[in-house]
Structures are given as structure tokens and as C-alpha cells.
Write an enzyme that holds these catalytic residues in place. Structure first.
Site, PDB file in Angstrom:
ATOM      1  N   ASP A 646       0.845  -1.187   0.000  1.00 44.48           N
ATOM      2  CA  ASP A 646       0.000   0.000   0.000  1.00 44.48           C
ATOM      3  C   ASP A 646       0.883   1.241   0.000  1.00 44.48           C
ATOM      4  O   ASP A 646       1.666   1.477   0.928  1.00 44.48           O
ATOM      5  CB  ASP A 646      -0.904  -0.014   1.235  1.00 44.48           C
ATOM      6  CG  ASP A 646      -1.829   1.185   1.262  1.00 44.48           C
ATOM      7  OD1 ASP A 646      -2.643   1.318   0.344  1.00 44.48           O
ATOM      8  OD2 ASP A 646      -1.708   1.994   2.201  1.00 44.48           O
ATOM      9  N   THR A 681      -2.531   6.444  -4.525  1.00 45.14           N
ATOM     10  CA  THR A 681      -1.392   7.124  -3.886  1.00 45.14           C
ATOM     11  C   THR A 681      -0.093   6.776  -4.604  1.00 45.14           C
ATOM     12  O   THR A 681       0.729   7.655  -4.890  1.00 45.14           O
ATOM     13  CB  THR A 681      -1.294   6.715  -2.404  1.00 45.14           C
ATOM     14  OG1 THR A 681      -2.555   6.898  -1.793  1.00 45.14           O
ATOM     15  CG2 THR A 681      -0.261   7.544  -1.695  1.00 45.14           C
ATOM     16  N   THR A 682       0.098   5.497  -4.893  1.00 47.49           N
ATOM     17  CA  THR A 682       1.302   5.082  -5.609  1.00 47.49           C
ATOM     18  C   THR A 682       1.338   5.710  -6.993  1.00 47.49           C
ATOM     19  O   THR A 682       2.383   6.202  -7.446  1.00 47.49           O
ATOM     20  CB  THR A 682       1.366   3.555  -5.709  1.00 47.49           C
ATOM     21  OG1 THR A 682       1.283   2.988  -4.398  1.00 47.49           O
ATOM     22  CG2 THR A 682       2.637   3.099  -6.380  1.00 47.49           C
ATOM     23  N   ASP A 974      -9.198   0.778   1.138  1.00 46.62           N
ATOM     24  CA  ASP A 974      -9.030   1.466  -0.140  1.00 46.62           C
ATOM     25  C   ASP A 974     -10.251   1.258  -1.027  1.00 46.62           C
ATOM     26  O   ASP A 974     -10.764   2.199  -1.653  1.00 46.62           O
ATOM     27  CB  ASP A 974      -7.775   0.960  -0.855  1.00 46.62           C
ATOM     28  CG  ASP A 974      -6.493   1.485  -0.220  1.00 46.62           C
ATOM     29  OD1 ASP A 974      -6.591   2.328   0.683  1.00 46.62           O
ATOM     30  OD2 ASP A 974      -5.408   1.044  -0.629  1.00 46.62           O
TER      31      ASP A 974
END
Length: 1114
Positions: A646, A681-682, A974
Site C-alpha cells: 500500500d 497514492t502510488t 481502499d
């Protein structure tokens, strides 16, 4: 008094109005005037040059009371610099006054200095001594006693008299001869004798009145040897050790190791005559002995016979005595609360330092050190260099925190430590002699002493309850001693051996306890009368000349062909000696203060690019369905391990120095992405990194950053428009919309640990979010983790589950529940021990107190019952008595529900958390149809069904381990976030790299239509977008170059829905495979990454600012 001395005294008194600003105005002041001179002394029968204070050897005692302010004006009439240190005085927030060379500039010959000390929160027996140039071997020492304030009880009656007893080994040679001996690289010979209060054998006596009790404050002020102290036919009752009241153990004799101080009570309970007072050396061959006389006022005869014998070389005897010295937990210290109210044994240590004595030849001369480093003093006192930010004086970490076993070398050794940390020091002694160590500024807990080598397993034998707290500790031969220190005193503190020859030859170091705060609550500003050495001013003056913070006055007088200049810096007035010509020869070397750094132009831009791209490279291997995991291991106690892919979790765990990297991590670019849409986010960090990677190439091609930014803005707008043309919105068709949600959930979970069961968990997530009916408040969805079973055993429950058990005798099932959710104390039915002192004359009185407490609790329970409830849920403990009362009333009482649990419970049942119960009509109760106990795996839980908030539900996660469950919770969270956002913004896109290729194609078209250098930036933006599917393919182990080429060709066909299918390893139809993503997530990734890249591209200079110096805030 000489004219010069009188003038200095008057000057010091005139300064006091400004000096007092750093001490508490309400506490008393005590003033001392000391003139330090040489004089002839005859302690061992031969003439010696001693150091006298006001003509006295030893020096005068300092009598004070807790919190007194001591104003001590010291005039140096010697022919060399001089300093006095205050052994055991903690100098709270004020290491500038510690009086060792690492903190204070010496007092020059013929000059004076006024020490301003406050014995803040201290009691006990201590001493002062000269700390420079081996002066200690000439005298200049004296006793310090700090009495308790009148309102603080002392655990023994007031003695009839209070005496200072200074004992120590002594040489007949002058200190200058001994110092020359050491400077020549030789060891000192064996001492010539032992002194008691500056007198040799038979030279000192005390007068006692028969039948009365007296207090003796015994300090070993010698140079090396441990001494045993005893009085013929009298017992010594130990009552205090260096500021700590001890258990009142009686001894026939007491080992006092060098540097240590003890208080004993001696009762004159023997027949009226004179008795020997004896001090003899320990662990030496031969044994040195000296005597004094205890004289009864009604004495009928002189001392007779041989002095009483004592222990000589027995280590075990001394070790057992040391272990028997314990803190009196019930006695008050300097404050009214008992000494035992500070539970040091319950605090986790944050760091362990292991220190070991070192010895050897350096440059052909004998030296001593710690952990292979022999300390050499810098030209500038370390504390002043630290305060004025002068580089090159010392380096934090210049000494290892563990023995290295290497050869001895010279350095200015400084250990670093954080303010308010709680640390462990272990002193390992591999020698055949006893050692003694002292730490300035602190009192520490002596938790362990034992033989052999210390190991972490040695902690099992620590005394974590009533260890004595002191500032000097012995370490026995071939043994170790462990101490705990609460680092609550900011400053630069000397940690040294008390073997003074070894200290002189380098066996010491400094502990820098640091906080970035500039608050006066943490550390006082530098005293206004602080002396600044010439060496310090040579560093300091260029900075002063370059800033507006200082002003020069004219020189005031001429001393030794130097002009004495007065300077004002940050409203502080200093005096220093400097040649007048030196002032004009010093040039301004830089604008910024010391330790500030500056990087400009290409260097700054490169540093920014490298930092941001490094963060991108760190997380990009986690991108996509086949992304890899990271193991995150904390460096704190327990070394907690987290296994995750994550991006948000990884980025939150990073501690970063690079400024540009902080823009991606700490300046909310990635955090906002996670908070707003829950996923991507990544992607946002990777895309920002790729944009900067492309920008770096353009900058290298001499394209200006502002041109690149302009092109990126055009490209981002074009890419967003391309997505808007391709979105699908099925919100009007509930079946299709639910299908879209399932696809999005499965796509989101494809890159997570739940990918193998993504259909099952996608269904759980969609069902939970659909219950919210358009709300984005995920608080109504409870996630509970229970180890056991497999992930597929996880399920959704329509209600609320509280992870608690129903107690014995409580109803197991309640229908139509009326619930009072509270956060109140229900444990006051027992008398508290800590923090209270109750004096009673019988056990029946104790029973009355307990009965009153029970009645008080009974009244509180009745008030709660009066609310008409049948279920009481409390955040805090519920003790047995109120629990019985609730059970008798048929009320289910649930205790110790975690705060998150009761907040959710109050939300879903429609109640409010209450803490007072006097007005039932103002308390909002919760309601549910049924409360019952259920089993999940091996655990019992409480189930609330038919809750008032019908949206509420609980997802119960099952799995093999806590690591699996933690990662499953992050993955499911998520998915829930993305789905809840999609319910509000129902636009959907295909996934699998399809959006990036759609955007890249349109941006390429824009580049071909755009004239000038902007087209290069737009084209670079397209390449950065194409890098996302490339990375997804690389992470799956596929041939990314071939796949991206095929994908690009497919996207030139009309109505293309092609993307990368990492399962089959080929280009596939994303619509057929049901791979979809939320438009809101993709839009947030695109815009956030572009803005982050633009922010970093704008940087052309990085300034690392020096910490702002403290201003006078008083």
C-alpha cells in the site's frame, strides 16, 4: 580586600538586576563572595601550595534550601585560569553554569565571574571543587548542603547538629608537580595519605553531646581511591544519598567511593569518652588509614587502643552493601509527593549506551579514554560553540555508543541524545580495579550491579522498583553497572571518571541533550554575564559584523596589550579581549549564519529532481496487480514489522531529508490523494516522478523550467478533456451501476493481498457501501479482525459488533435495548494508594473509608439506573462492586470498550457519549432491537442488531495472521473509499493502462499542433503517461517494450478498449475483462502529479536555515 576585587564585587552586584531574569523571582537568594588564592597548607606535615577560598582549606560550606538561588561571585587571584564545578547540582535548564571547560570559559587571572545557580527541586549532600588544570589536587573544594523546605516532611527527626565530612586521598607534592608528571605521559604514584576535612591523622575532631543524634554528610573528594568510613563503637544509619532519601539501614562502616556523597545519622549512645573516626583505603595495597576524633562533651578520657579495623580488599562485602542501598518510596523528596510516585520501572528505554574504560599510549604518552576515544578539549567550550552554532568545534556522535575494541585515539568526544528520552547506560569494567563515574546535570537510577559481562539478559535482574537515584556510581572489578536516566534537562553535560588523573588524561565525554525548541521552558538563554573566550570570539566576530543583531561600543580598558571590548548580541552584553587590529582584518565570509547552507541553480534543481525521483522509484515496484510488497521494520522498541504494498502506508513510514521528496510525501500531495479518494497514492507519486524525469532531460537540453511548466499545464488540460470524452455514467440504471461498482472494487483489489478472493471481497465492499445510501461517512462501517480461518471466511454482518465479552452474572440477551454510552470512572470503590497518605488509628477507620467510597459509588450507579436503561457501555473500567449493582438491576454492563468502539456505537445506535448523570432528560440514549453474545472463531463478541442507524454494518475479516489481517484491512479500506466516492461521482473509466494511453494519444496530437519549445514539454508529458502501463507490465515480468508498442497501435483504432492484461500477459479488451476504474481517482492522480511536478520544477535555490538563536524573553 584589594581595590580590584572590591571593584569587581560592586560591578557584579550592579549586574544582578539583569542576571536574575533567568531564575524564579519568588525563591530566596543567597549571596557569596569568594576570593580564590594560593596559600601554605600542611595537611600531611609538610609545606604545600594549596588553593584557599577566603583563606580557608577546605573552602566554606554552602548552606541552602530547595529552590534557593545562589549568587556566587568568584574572584580568581591565582596566576592561571580557574573554574569551579558543582558536583551533584543539576543546573536545571542551565548547563552554561556547570563550571567545567566544556560549558564555561575559564575565569582569567585577576578577573571575576558570578555564578548564578538555582538548586531547583533538589535536597541532599553534595560538594564543589576546582575543575581545571588538576587544581583539585591542591584543594579549593567544600561541602554543599540543601535542606528541605519547612513544609516538606523529612523521614527522621531534626538532628542536634549537622556536619560536613570531606574525606579523600592526598599527595604531599604540589598540584603543579603532579600535573607535570601527567603531562609527561606518566602515571601518578600511590597517594601519601588520607585527609578528613583537610587534616591528616588525628588532626580533626567533632563534638557530640551524649544521648543526641547528629547528621554527618560524608563526601569523598579525593583523586582516586574508594574509602571506608567508620566510627569506633558507633553505628551509621544511612538516610540520604546524593539527594535521595534511602531506607534507613544501619551499618558499622560505609564504603564511600571517589566522588560520592552520603548522609548518615550517628547517635552518641556510648559512654562519655573520645572515639576514633577512621577513613581507610579500599582495594589497595598497602592500606592507607587516617583518623579523627569523636569527642563527647562529657568525655572522661582520650581515645585509646588501636583504631577499629574495617574491610580492606573484599569486593563482595562492598557489592552487597551497595545493593542494600534502596530508595525510601514513602518519604518525600524535594517535593511533597513521595519519592516512589515516579515509577521508572514502567518506562520503556529508547536507547542503550555501553561505555568501557580504555587506556594506552598515544604519541608516546599515557592516555585514558572511553570506548577507545580519549577526550581532548576544544579551544572553544562545547556548549558555547553549540549555542552560537560554530562549526568544526565538535561532532555529535564522535564517540561510539558501544565499545569498539579499537586502538585508543584522540577526539573531542560528544554523544548525542534527544530531550525527554529515557535511556540506559551500562558501564562495563574489565579491569582489576574499581571505577567511579559521574554524570553532571542529572540524577539517575542505579538499576543493576553484577559481575562478568553485561548482556541484554542481565536486565532480568534489574531493580525496577526502588533503586537509589544518584549522580555518581561505582563499577566493581570485572563487573558492570547499569543506570536509567530520564533526559529531561537540555544542555551539554559532562560524563567523566572520578579518577582525576584519568579524567585529566582524557577519560571523559559530553552528553548533548538536544531539542530544536527555543522555549525558555526547555532551556534558559545564555547568561548575560557569560564569559566569551578569545577563541570563541575569533569565530563569533565575523558573524556579528555581518548581521544587524550586534552593536559595538568603544573599548573600555586595556589589558595585557589587548583592548577589552563590550559587545551587545541579541540584547545580551558580553566582554571579550581582542586586538584592535583584529577587528578590522576580519572579513564577512558569508551572509548566512553558521550551519545554514545554500544550493543554487542547476545544483538545487538536480537535488530536487533526484529526491523526488528516488521516492518514485521506491514505490513504483508496488504498482499494478503484480506489484511487489515492502517490509517496513520500525527502529523503536519491539522492531514492529509491517508487510504491505500500500503506497500510502509505505510513504507515511518514511523519514526523509530531501526537500523535494518531502513535497511528495510530507506536503500532503500523496496524503491528500489517500484522504480524498482512498486509492491512487502510488500512481500519483510514480507519475510525478516520471514527469520530473522527463523534465530533467528537457532542462539538460536548455529548455527553461517555466517553458516546461507551461507545456505541462496544456498537456494536463488536454489529458483531462480526453478522459471526460470517454467516461461512462450508469447511475440511472441501478443494475449497471452496481455492476460498475463491482468492477471497480475488483480492479482496486487486484493489486492487493485480497486479489485471490477479489470477487468475494468486492461483493462485501459494494454491499457495505450501498447501505450508506450515498453517504461517504465510512464510520458506519466497522471492520473487525479475528485471526483464524481463511480470508474467504470473512463476512458482512448487518449490525454492529463490539469486540468485548459479557461478564459473569450479566444478561446474555437483551431485546429492545436502551443503551447509555459513557466515558466515566467506575473504579473509585477502593482506596487509592499512590498519591494519598491516610493516617488512621484502627482498621475499623479504614473500613469506614471504604464504606464511604462504596456509598459514593452506589449513588452514582443509582443515577445511571435512573435513566431507564438496560445496557450500560463504559469507556473505562467497571469494578466489581458497581458491576454487581448493575447485575442486580438486570442491566448489562460492558466495560473498557475502546474509544473508537464507543464512538461508533454511539453513532450507530443514535446515542451520545455521556460523562455526567445528574440530568437524565439531557442524556440521549441509544437504541437497538437486540443485544446478544456471539462467537467468531474462539472469541466471544457482543452483537447489536436492529440499530437505529440502519446504514451501519460490520465486516469481519478472518485470516491466518495479524500481518495478513492488517494488509487485508488496508486493502478493503481502499476499496471502500473508492466505492464511496464513486457513488457520489458515478463516472467510470476502463482500467489496465487504457486511460493513460488515451491521454497520451491526445497529448501527442496536441504536441504536433503546438509550435515552439512547449511542444517538447507536451511530448514529454505524453511519455510520462505512457510510463504507467510500462511499469505495470515490468512489475508483472512481461516484455513492456513489445506490449506498449502493440497497445499504442491498438489505440489508433476507432473505439479502442485495449489495455494490458497482466494475467494473460498480452494486450486485452478491458471492457470484456471487466477492468474499470473511477474517473475521480484518475483525475486526482493526473492533477495532483502535475501540480507536484510543477512545484518542484519552480525551485532554483534550496536554503537550509540554521536554527534561530534564543532571544531574551524575560
Amino acid at each position: 580586600m584589594s581595590l580590584n576585587f572590591a571593584g569587581a564585587a560592586v560591578s557584579a552586584l550592579l549586574c544582578l538586576t539583569t542576571l536574575f531574569s533567568i531564575v524564579a523571582a519568588e525563591d530566596p537568594y543567597r549571596f557569596f563572595e569568594w576570593n580564590v588564592t594560593y596559600g601554605d597548607i600542611y595537611p600531611l606535615g609538610v609545606r604545600q601550595k594549596g588553593i584557599l577560598i577566603n583563606g580557608q582549606f577546605p573552602g566554606p560550606d554552602i548552606h541552602s534550601v530547595t529552590n534557593d538561588n545562589l549568587i556566587i561571585n568568584v574572584f580568581n587571584s591565582l596566576d592561571e585560569p580557574f573554574l569551579i564545578s558543582w558536583n551533584g547540582i543539576q543546573q536545571r535548564r542551565n548547563s552554561f553554569e556547570d563550571g567545567v571547560y566544556g560549558t564555561t570559559c575559564p575565569i582569567p587571572p585577576g578577573r571575576n565571574f558570578t555564578y548564578i545557580l538555582q538548586v531547583k527541586d533538589q535536597i541532599g549532600s553534595f560538594y564543589y571543587f576546582p575543575s581545571l588544570a588538576f587544581h583539585k589536587a591542591a584543594g579549593g573544594f567544600g561541602g554543599i548542603r540543601i535542606l528541605s523546605r519547612p513544609r516538606i516532611p523529612v523521614p527522621f527527626p531534626d538532628p542536634a547538629g549537622d556536619y560536613t565530612v570531606l574525606i579523600g586521598d592526598w599527595y604531599k607534592s604540589n598540584h603543579t608537580s603532579l600535573r607535570a608528571h601527567l603531562d609527561a605521559g606518566k602515571k601518578l604514584p600511590f597517594p601519601d595519605g588520607i585527609l578528613i576535612n583537610g587534616r591528616g591523622p588525628g588532626g580533626f575532631s567533632f563534638n557530640f553531646e551524649q544521648g543526641k543524634t547528629y547528621r554527618l554528610r560524608i563526601s569523598n573528594v579525593g583523586l582516586q581511591h574508594s574509602l571506608n568510613f567508620r566510627i569506633q563503637n558507633h553505628k551509621l544509619k544511612l538516610v540520604e544519598v546524593e539527594g535521595t532519601h534511602t531506607l534507613q539501614t544501619t551499618y558499622s562502616s560505609l564504603d564511600v567511593h571517589v566522588g560520592q556523597s552520603y548522609s548518615v545519622l550517628v547517635t552518641a549512645d556510648q559512654p562519655g569518652q573520645d572515639y576514633y573516626i577512621v577513613a581507610s583505603s579500599r582495594f589497595t595495597t598497602p592500606i592507607l588509614t587516617t583518623t579523627g576524633t569523636l569527642h563527647y562533651t562529657n568525655s572522661a578520657g582520650r581515645v585509646s587502643g588501636p583504631p577499629p579495623g574495617g574491610p580492606t580488599i573484599q569486593v563482595d562485602w562492598s557489592l552487597n552493601q551497595a545493593r542494600s542501598i534502596r530508595t525510601n518510596l514513602t518519604a518525600s523528596g524535594p517535593r511533597p509527593n513521595p519519592q516512589g510516585s515516579y515509577h521508572y520501572g514502567l518506562i520503556n528505554t529508547t536507547k542503550t549506551y555501553v561505555l568501557e574504560s580504555s587506556a594506552g599510549q598515544v604519541n608516546g604518552k599515557q592516555r585514558y579514554g572511553v570506548n577507545s576515544v580519549s577526550f581532548v578539549p576544544a579551544d572553544t567550550p562545547l556548549k558555547l560553540a553549540d549555542y552560537f552554532k560554530i562549526g568544526g568545534v565538535f561532532r555529535v556522535g564522535s564517540i561510539s555508543d558501544r565499545p569498539t575494541g579499537g586502538a585508543l585515539y584522540l577526539d573531542t568526544s560528544v554523544l548525542g541524545a534527544d530531550y525527554r528520552s529515557f535511556v540506559e547506560f551500562v558501564f562495563q569494567n574489565n579491569e582489576d580495579i574499581i571505577q567511579s563515574w559521574h554524570l553532571d546535570g542529572y540524577s539517575f537510577f542505579v538499576v543493576g550491579l553484577d559481575g562478568g559481562q553485561w548482556t541484554p539478559n542481565s536486565r532480568k535482574e534489574y531493580n525496577l522498583r526502588d533503586a537509589v537515584s544518584r549522580c555518581t556510581i561505582q563499577v566493581y572489578p570485572k563487573s558492570w553497572t547499569a543506570i536509567y536516566v530520564a533526559l529531561d534537562n537540555v544542555g551539554m553535560w559532562n560524563l567523566r571518571t572520578e579518577f582525576w588523573a584519568r579524567q585529566y588524561l582524557g577519560q571523559q565525554l559530553y552528553l548533548r541533550v538536544y531539542t530544536p525548541s527555543t522555549s525558555i521552558r526547555d532551556e534558559y538563554p545564555i547568561p548575560k554575564n557569560a564569559r566569551l573566550c578569545v577563541e570563541l570570539m575569533q569565530h563569533f566576530l565575523p558573524l556579528l559584523v555581518a548581521t544587524s543583531y550586534c552593536s559595538f561600543g568603544s573599548y573600555t580598558e586595556k589589558v595585557n596589550n589587548h583592548f577589552l571590548w563590550r559587545i551587545t548580541y541579541l540584547n545580551n552584553h558580553f566582554k571579550f579581549q581582542l586586538k584592535s587590529s583584529d577587528i578590522y582584518s576580519m572579513a564577512v565570509e558569508r551572509i548566512f549564519k553558521d550551519e545554514a547552507s545554500e544550493e543554487k541553480g542547476e545544483r538545487a534543481r538536480l537535488a530536487s529532481f533526484v529526491g523526488a525521483m528516488a521516492i518514485s522509484d521506491l514505490v513504483k515496484t508496488t504498482l499494478g496487480p503484480k506489484g511487489m510488497d515492502k517490509i517496513l521494520q520500525s527502529t523503536g522498541r519491539g522492531h514492529v514489522v509491517t508487510v504491505t504494498n500500500d503506497g500510502a502506508t509505505i510513504l507515511k513510514s518514511l523519514h526523509i531529508d530531501n526537500a523535494a521528496a518531502k513535497v511528495l510525501v510530507e506536503s500532503d500531495i500523496s496524503k491528500v490523494q489517500d484522504d480524498e479518494v482512498g486509492d491512487g497514492t502510488t500512481s500519483v507519486v510514480v507519475l510525478a516522478g516520471e514527469l520530473l524525469r522527463e523534465a530533467e532531460k528537457l532542462v539538460a537540453s536548455k529548455i527553461h523550467p517555466m517553458t516546461i511548466i507551461s507545456g505541462y499545464r496544456m498537456a494536463a488540460e488536454c489529458a483531462r478533456d480526453a478522459l471526460l470524452q470517454k467516461v461512462v455514467d450508469n447511475k440511472a440504471d441501478s443494475e449497471k451501476f452496481k455492476s460498475d461498482l463491482m468492477k471497480i472494487a475488483m480492479t482496486t483489489l487486484s493489486s492487493k493481498i485480497l486479489s485471490q478472493d477479489k470477487e468475494h471481497f468486492a461483493q462485501l465492499a459494494v454491499d457495505a457501501v450501498m447501505r450508506l445510501k450515498g453517504s461517504t461517512n465510512l464510520e458506519a462501517i466497522q471492520i473487525i479482525k479475528k485471526p483464524g480461518g481463511s480470508l474467504k471466511d470473512s463476512f458482512l454482518d448487518e449490525g454492529f459488533i463490539l469486540d468485548k465479552k459479557i461478564g459473569l452474572g450479566q444478561p446474555k440477551r437483551i431485546e429492545n435495548a436502551k443503551i447509555l454510552v459513557a466515558n466515566t470512572a467506575m473504579d473509585t470503590d477502593k482506596v487509592k494508594i499512590y498519591g494519598a497518605r491516610v493516617r488512621v488509628d484502627s482498621m475499623s477507620k479504614v473500613a469506614e473509608i471504604e464504606g464511604a467510597e462504596k456509598e459514593k459509588m452506589r449513588e452514582k450507579v443509582q443515577k445511571i439506573i435512573a435513566h431507564g436503561i438496560n445496557c450500560f457501555v463504559n469507556r473505562q473500567l467497571i469494578y466489581n462492586f458497581p458491576e454487581e449493582l448493575f447485575a442486580d438491576a438486570g442491566i448489562l454492563a460492558i466495560e473498557h470498550a475502546d474509544f473508537d468502539g464507543i464512538e461508533r456505537l454511539a453513532l450507530v445506535t443514535g446515542g451520545e457519549i455521556a460523562s455526567t448523570f445528574d440530568n437524565p432528560e439531557s442524556v440521549k440514549l441509544g437504541h437497538c432491537k437486540l443485544i446478544e453474545e456471539i462467537m467468531i472463531g474462539e472469541d466471544k463478541l457482543i452483537h447489536f442488531s436492529g440499530v437505529e442507524l440502519g446504514q451501519a454494518c460490520t465486516i469481519v475479516l478472518r485470516g491466518a495472521s495479524h500481518h495478513v489481517l492488517d494488509e487485508a484491512e488496508r486493502s478493503l479500506h481502499d476499496a471502500l473509499c473508492v466505492l464511496s466516492q464513486t457513488v457520489n461521482d458515478s463516472r467510470v473509466l476502463l482500467g489496465g493502462g487504457w486511460p493513460e494511453m488515451i491521454m497520451a494519444k491526445e497529448v501527442d496530437e496536441l504536441a504536433r499542433k503546438t509550435p515552439g519549445k512547449k511542444s517538447h514539454a507536451i511530448e514529454a508529458f505524453s511519455r510520462a503517461l505512457s510510463a504507467i502501463p510500462t511499469i505495470i507490465a515490468d512489475n508483472a515480468g512481461l516484455d513492456s517494450a513489445e506490449l506498449i508498442a502493440k497497445l499504442r497501435a491498438e489505440h489508433h483504432k476507432e473505439g479502442c478498449t485495449a489495455g494490458i492484461d497482466v494475467i494473460s500477459g498480452a494486450v486485452g479488451d478491458m471492457a470484456e475483462r471487466g477492468i474499470s476504474e473511477s474517473f475521480k481517482v484518475k483525475q486526482a492522480v493526473l492533477l495532483s502529479a502535475t501540480e507536484a511536478a510543477e512545484m518542484i520544477l519552480r525551485v532554483d535555490e534550496i536554503i537550509t536555515c540554521a536554527p534561530r538563536k534564543r532571544e531574551d524573553r524575560m
